[in-house]
Design a protein around this motif. Structure first.
Motif, short mmCIF file in Angstrom:
data_model
loop_
_atom_site.label_atom_id
_atom_site.label_comp_id
_atom_site.label_asym_id
_atom_site.label_seq_id
_atom_site.Cartn_x
_atom_site.Cartn_y
_atom_site.Cartn_z
N MET A 1 63.39 0.01 22.93
CA MET A 1 63.72 1.13 23.80
C MET A 1 64.21 0.66 25.17
N GLN B 1 70.95 8.06 23.70
CA GLN B 1 69.92 9.00 24.11
C GLN B 1 70.57 10.38 24.07
N TYR B 2 69.82 11.42 24.46
CA TYR B 2 70.33 12.78 24.32
C TYR B 2 71.71 12.96 24.95
#
Length: 86
Positions: A79, A31-32
């Motif tokens: 996810m 993720q980021y």
């Protein structure tokens, strides 16, 4: 050995350099601000030393959390990660 590294760094330049350092050491972005690194103990130890050195530049607002997930079974479902304790 597998680590998950999550960080919250307020300064944009420091955050970009930290992210680049993780990528240059073979970490994969999940993720980021979350990366995973799966490798031998020696390679993981070297990465932890680099993270510790880098953390000397952090302010009081910054944080890095490192999860050792070697002993945990992870199941990736798109996810969603399901953590299963053995």
């Amino acid at each position: 050995l597998m680590l998950v590294v999550s960080y919250d760094i307020s300064d944009t330049k420091k955050r970009a350099r930290f992210s680049k350092m993780l990528r240059m050491n073979g970490a994969i972005r999940l993720q980021y601000s979350v990366y995973e690194k799966n490798n031998t103990t020696r390679v993981i130890d070297n990465l932890l030393i680099k993270i510790e050195e880098f953390s000397k530049q952090f302010s009081g607002e910054d944080s890095v959390i490192i999860f050792d997930v070697s002993s945990v079974r992870l199941k990736n479902m798109g996810m969603l990660f399901i953590v299963m304790w053995i």
